[in-house]
Design a protein around this motif. Structure first.
Motif, PDB file in Angstrom:
ATOM      1  N   SER A  10       1.163  -1.196  -0.041  1.00 39.33           N
ATOM      2  CA  SER A  10      -0.093   0.234   0.470  1.00 39.33           C
ATOM      3  C   SER A  10       0.637   1.182   0.232  1.00 39.33           C
ATOM      4  CB  SER A  10      -0.743   0.184   1.297  1.00 39.33           C
ATOM      5  OG  SER A  10       0.080   0.092   2.356  1.00 39.33           O
ATOM      6  N   SER A  13       1.029   2.695  -3.162  1.00 40.95           N
ATOM      7  CA  SER A  13      -0.627   2.333  -3.787  1.00 40.95           C
ATOM      8  C   SER A  13      -1.265   3.888  -4.434  1.00 40.95           C
ATOM      9  CB  SER A  13      -1.541   3.422  -2.791  1.00 40.95           C
ATOM     10  OG  SER A  13      -1.477   4.541  -1.481  1.00 40.95           O
ATOM     11  N   GLU A  30      -6.706  -9.494  -6.028  1.00 44.21           N
ATOM     12  CA  GLU A  30      -5.211  -9.497  -5.578  1.00 44.21           C
ATOM     13  C   GLU A  30      -4.818 -10.557  -4.672  1.00 44.21           C
ATOM     14  OE1 GLU A  30      -4.920  -6.466  -1.474  1.00 44.21           O
ATOM     15  OE2 GLU A  30      -6.730  -7.462  -1.422  1.00 44.21           O
ATOM     16  N   ALA A  33      -3.437 -10.348   1.027  1.00 43.44           N
ATOM     17  CA  ALA A  33      -4.217  -9.592   1.287  1.00 43.44           C
ATOM     18  C   ALA A  33      -3.804  -9.084   3.149  1.00 43.44           C
ATOM     19  CB  ALA A  33      -5.709  -9.815   1.340  1.00 43.44           C
ATOM     20  N   SER A  39      -6.253  -3.462  -0.026  1.00 39.31           N
ATOM     21  CA  SER A  39      -7.559  -3.691  -0.940  1.00 39.31           C
ATOM     22  C   SER A  39      -8.335  -2.765  -0.452  1.00 39.31           C
ATOM     23  CB  SER A  39      -8.093  -5.521  -0.144  1.00 39.31           C
ATOM     24  OG  SER A  39      -7.101  -6.276   0.371  1.00 39.31           O
ATOM     25  N   LEU A  42      -8.102  -0.953  -3.505  1.00 42.35           N
ATOM     26  CA  LEU A  42      -8.330  -1.539  -4.867  1.00 42.35           C
ATOM     27  C   LEU A  42      -9.864  -1.439  -4.863  1.00 42.35           C
ATOM     28  CD1 LEU A  42      -5.418  -4.054  -4.393  1.00 42.35           C
ATOM     29  CD2 LEU A  42      -5.721  -2.592  -6.188  1.00 42.35           C
ATOM     30  N   LEU A  53     -12.988  -6.772  -6.850  1.00 39.91           N
ATOM     31  CA  LEU A  53     -12.142  -7.204  -6.540  1.00 39.91           C
ATOM     32  C   LEU A  53     -11.898  -8.209  -6.550  1.00 39.91           C
ATOM     33  CD1 LEU A  53      -8.893  -6.671  -5.719  1.00 39.91           C
ATOM     34  CD2 LEU A  53     -10.415  -5.734  -3.388  1.00 39.91           C
ATOM     35  N   SER A  55     -10.158 -10.777  -4.391  1.00 42.44           N
ATOM     36  CA  SER A  55      -9.065 -10.991  -3.579  1.00 42.44           C
ATOM     37  C   SER A  55      -8.591 -12.832  -2.865  1.00 42.44           C
ATOM     38  CB  SER A  55      -9.106 -10.006  -2.127  1.00 42.44           C
ATOM     39  OG  SER A  55      -7.885 -10.204  -1.155  1.00 42.44           O
ATOM     40  N   TRP A  94      -3.664  -7.196 -11.946  1.00 39.79           N
ATOM     41  CA  TRP A  94      -3.111  -8.481 -10.996  1.00 39.79           C
ATOM     42  C   TRP A  94      -2.252  -7.575  -9.682  1.00 39.79           C
ATOM     43  CZ3 TRP A  94      -5.092 -13.344 -11.246  1.00 39.79           C
ATOM     44  CH2 TRP A  94      -5.754 -13.612 -12.697  1.00 39.79           C
ATOM     45  N   ILE A  95      -2.493  -7.856  -8.493  1.00 40.85           N
ATOM     46  CA  ILE A  95      -1.823  -7.467  -7.860  1.00 40.85           C
ATOM     47  C   ILE A  95      -1.602  -9.073  -7.173  1.00 40.85           C
ATOM     48  CG2 ILE A  95      -1.056  -5.689  -5.993  1.00 40.85           C
ATOM     49  CD1 ILE A  95      -2.216  -4.392  -8.191  1.00 40.85           C
TER      50      ILE A  95
END
Length: 276
Positions: A10, A13, A30, A33, A39, A42, A53, A55, A94-95
């Motif tokens: 983050s 961010s 994501e 998390a 999260s 996002l 989203l 996660s 994609w994270i």
């Protein structure tokens, strides 16, 4: 001690959200998390664009689970990433911030690339922990889940130190029972950045070239993207000033040296006779 270490994705961010805006990303996956700090940001981004989203985390913190309960539009898949891919649809971005080892990250990238190619979507992936200590050294939250042939000798108790390939027993940055580090850094199939290098080399051999930026701060952020995307030039312009930036790298090294000194001081205090 934990509160002294800035470690969350983050922290990036502003950069990530601007990149998502440039790519007009609506649906995001994501991986990893933890507390859900990224999260929430996002989810707001997806919501504003009519997307969703998803996660993926098998064991997030209670704070994240409480937040998911209060945000039913967020989908939580309580599985490891490699087990979850069969349930995941194509995403615009994609994270990746899950298990920080070669085997997991390499196969995450392979799955993401295959899903994106089938859906004819350009690739956009943000990968955390591409720098020290996990860039060239595997870390395992659950070593038994990594196939033996891809699992390095590892330790929960020995710690990583800057400028040393081997771990230091009972000292340095270590998992304290939460995760294990490979006992040596470097070499084949070892670390997050090595997984990215191998993925990119294989793709290049097949005639597919991707853009990649390495941002050397807060354990390192990698930005992997499709050079053929309509937004690729704008994204490249956004991340280029940060790519392997010498000042950022120097600041990160200084931050880590200070943090490692704090750990040393705590270890030294704990070793004193009569210390609680």
């Amino acid at each position: 001690m934990t509160g002294l270490l800035i470690h969350s994705v983050s922290e990036f961010s502003d950069l990530i959200l601007e990149a998502l805006r440039l790519a007009d990303a609506q649906n995001i996956v994501e991986i990893g998390a933890e507390y859900g700090g990224m999260s929430a940001l996002l989810a707001d981004h997806c919501r504003a664009r009519g997307g969703q989203l998803t996660s993926v985390d098998p064991a997030p913190k209670r704070e994240f689970l409480d937040w998911v309960d209060a945000n039913p539009d967020v989908r939580h898949v309580a599985k490891t990433s490699l087990d979850a891919f069969g349930e995941l649809d194509a995403a615009d971005a994609w994270i990746v911030d899950g298990d920080h080892n070669w085997y997991t990250v390499y196969h995450e990238l392979r799955e993401i690339e295959a899903i994106s190619r089938r859906a004819a979507k350009p690739l956009l992936v943000f990968l955390h922990d591409v720098g020290w200590p996990c860039g060239r050294r595997d870390a395992y939250y659950a070593p038994d889940q990594i196939p033996a042939e891809h699992r390095h000798t590892h330790s929960y108790d020995a710690g990583a130190a800057l400028d040393r390939e081997s771990l230091v027993e009972g000292r340095g940055f270590r998992g304290m029972g939460q995760f294990a580090f490979a006992t040596h850094a470097g070499g084949v199939r070892n670390g997050v950045m090595t997984a990215i290098d191998d993925f990119l080399a294989e793709e290049l051999a097949q005639g597919r070239e991707f853009g990649f930026a390495e941002i050397p701060a807060v354990f390192g952020l990698g930005v992997l993207f499709d050079m053929n995307a309509a937004w690729s030039a704008q994204l490249a312009e956004l991340v280029l000033p940060y790519h392997q930036n010498k000042l950022l790298r120097a600041l990160e090294t200084n931050r880590l040296r200070n943090y490692l000194r704090v750990i040393d001081m705590q270890d030294e205090f704990a070793a004193r006779p009569g210390a609680a």
